[in-house]
Design an enzyme around this catalytic site. Sequence first.
Site, PDB file in Angstrom:
ATOM      1  N   ARG A  38       0.825  -1.217   0.000  1.00 34.66           N
ATOM      2  CA  ARG A  38       0.000   0.000   0.000  1.00 34.66           C
ATOM      3  C   ARG A  38       0.860   1.269   0.000  1.00 34.66           C
ATOM      4  O   ARG A  38       0.581   2.210  -0.733  1.00 34.66           O
ATOM      5  CB  ARG A  38      -0.903   0.005   1.236  1.00 34.66           C
ATOM      6  CG  ARG A  38      -2.097  -0.942   1.164  1.00 34.66           C
ATOM      7  CD  ARG A  38      -3.170  -0.397   0.220  1.00 34.66           C
ATOM      8  NE  ARG A  38      -4.317  -1.281   0.104  1.00 34.66           N
ATOM      9  CZ  ARG A  38      -5.440  -1.156   0.795  1.00 34.66           C
ATOM     10  NH1 ARG A  38      -5.571  -0.178   1.670  1.00 34.66           N
ATOM     11  NH2 ARG A  38      -6.438  -1.992   0.621  1.00 34.66           N
ATOM     12  N   ASP A 148     -16.844   6.901   8.964  1.00 30.96           N
ATOM     13  CA  ASP A 148     -15.675   6.060   8.725  1.00 30.96           C
ATOM     14  C   ASP A 148     -14.423   6.902   8.864  1.00 30.96           C
ATOM     15  O   ASP A 148     -14.442   8.121   8.623  1.00 30.96           O
ATOM     16  CB  ASP A 148     -15.727   5.424   7.333  1.00 30.96           C
ATOM     17  CG  ASP A 148     -14.820   4.205   7.222  1.00 30.96           C
ATOM     18  OD1 ASP A 148     -15.320   3.084   7.423  1.00 30.96           O
ATOM     19  OD2 ASP A 148     -13.616   4.371   6.956  1.00 30.96           O
TER      20      ASP A 148
END
Length: 275
Positions: A38, A148
């Site tokens: 990532r 979130d």
Amino acid sequence: MEQDYALQDGDFRKIAKLVMDKTGIVLSEKKRAFIHGRLGRRLRMLGLSDFSQYCRLLESRDGEDERHMLVNAVTTNHTSFFREEHHFDYLTKTVLPTIATEHGNKPGRLRIWSAGCSTGEEPHTIAMTLREFRPSLADWDARILATDLDTNVVGHAAAGVYDADRLETIPAPFRKRYVTVENDGRFRINDEVRSLISFAPLNLLEKWPMSGPFDVIFCRNVVIYFDKPTQRKLFDRYAELLRPDGWLFIGHSESLLNVTNRFSLVGRTIYRRTS
């Protein structure tokens, strides 16, 4: 040819500590390859030569934006519509009828929080379930809060537009009533569903701006990333924000055993506040 960045032990520990301090998410050695993949993209995008440079950026005074990008990069967002379908069956057959009985013929208030809403499939499923139970909702003050940590997925969720393959888990009657296919083949969740939901970014470890009380909190497949002390604090905060007998839905691989005594188990990964 893309550069291959080596993630040294010291740099991994620094990144893991920063993520832990900022989000409560524990990055164990098992997550090392995931983090390497990532963040390697971030290094290429930023034109950095190694992870040591990246760590210096994160630790610098000018690194706030990148610390934010780091959180988005390490957050996983696997979800689907009607995931763990038994939760929505329980919502339809037990929770909503209980609340409707409490209200009787008077206008009713209903507050549900989807904590860790990812790309929005969960809160949209909750909203569809509400519409199906009480189509007009004209006599209910019903609202769903969806939050979130990852600001990118919150934006996606608020738009309510999904690729065609995400449609498969929505039952046909719900698709017919609550979904519109776009010209490009993607589909949009209809306004009567989306109008029930407010989306916002929120770090669960930081101050919560809402006061509650909530009737129901969904926090599914979120606490698996936290250590036990963080889980205890989080579930205690949930209990404080729920009505005295409110419901808490957690993920299939999660449990409140030896974490908190403020809830009692009433169904499969379904709890009710007791204190």
